[in-house]
Design a protein around this motif. Structure first.
Motif, PDB file in Angstrom:
ATOM      1  N   ALA A  10       3.983   3.091 -11.178  1.00  0.00           N
ATOM      2  CA  ALA A  10       2.655   3.702 -11.034  1.00  0.00           C
ATOM      3  C   ALA A  10       1.565   2.679 -11.312  1.00  0.00           C
ATOM      4  O   ALA A  10       0.571   2.589 -10.577  1.00  0.00           O
ATOM      5  N   ALA A  63      -3.443   6.680 -12.469  1.00  0.00           N
ATOM      6  CA  ALA A  63      -2.119   6.399 -11.894  1.00  0.00           C
ATOM      7  C   ALA A  63      -1.014   6.917 -12.799  1.00  0.00           C
ATOM      8  O   ALA A  63      -0.019   7.487 -12.323  1.00  0.00           O
ATOM      9  N   ALA A  67       1.924  10.179 -12.452  1.00  0.00           N
ATOM     10  CA  ALA A  67       3.370   9.949 -12.623  1.00  0.00           C
ATOM     11  C   ALA A  67       3.971  10.777 -13.755  1.00  0.00           C
ATOM     12  O   ALA A  67       5.186  10.799 -13.918  1.00  0.00           O
TER      13      ALA A  67
END
Length: 101
Positions: A10, A63, A67
């Motif tokens: 990620a 990000a 995830a």
């Protein structure tokens, strides 16, 4: 529970705002920790003043949240005491930038 490899992947999608290269390839990721419904990441800025630091933390946080399962806490901080150097970069990026160390 996300594992370190998933979180690193990620973070690999996050570009440094000034260099447009992955923060993972640049060697900015110092630590990734996974705890009880929490992810802690420590980044190293490329300079002591890092003018785009807030954006970098925001992008890395987004990000990582994508995830992680819903409800997980994500904490991204800078380690201002650890100096960044070109030797932290991936070998491919060192070569592309001409910093073969």
């Amino acid at each position: 529970m996300p594992d370190i490899d998933t979180l690193r992947a990620a973070l690999h999608t996050v570009p440094d705002p000034e260099l447009a290269e992955s923060i993972v390839d640049l060697g900015l990721v110092k630590h990734i920790g996974v705890g009880d419904r929490q992810v802690d990441v420590v980044l190293i800025p490329t300079s002591a003043t890092c003018p785009m630091g807030d954006l970098l933390i925001e992008d890395a946080t987004a990000a990582l949240r994508a995830a992680c399962p819903p409800g997980w806490a994500v904490n991204v901080t800078f380690d201002w005491d650890t100096p960044w150097h070109p030797g932290r970069m991936s070998p491919a990026l060192q070569q592309r930038f001409g910093w073969n160390i």
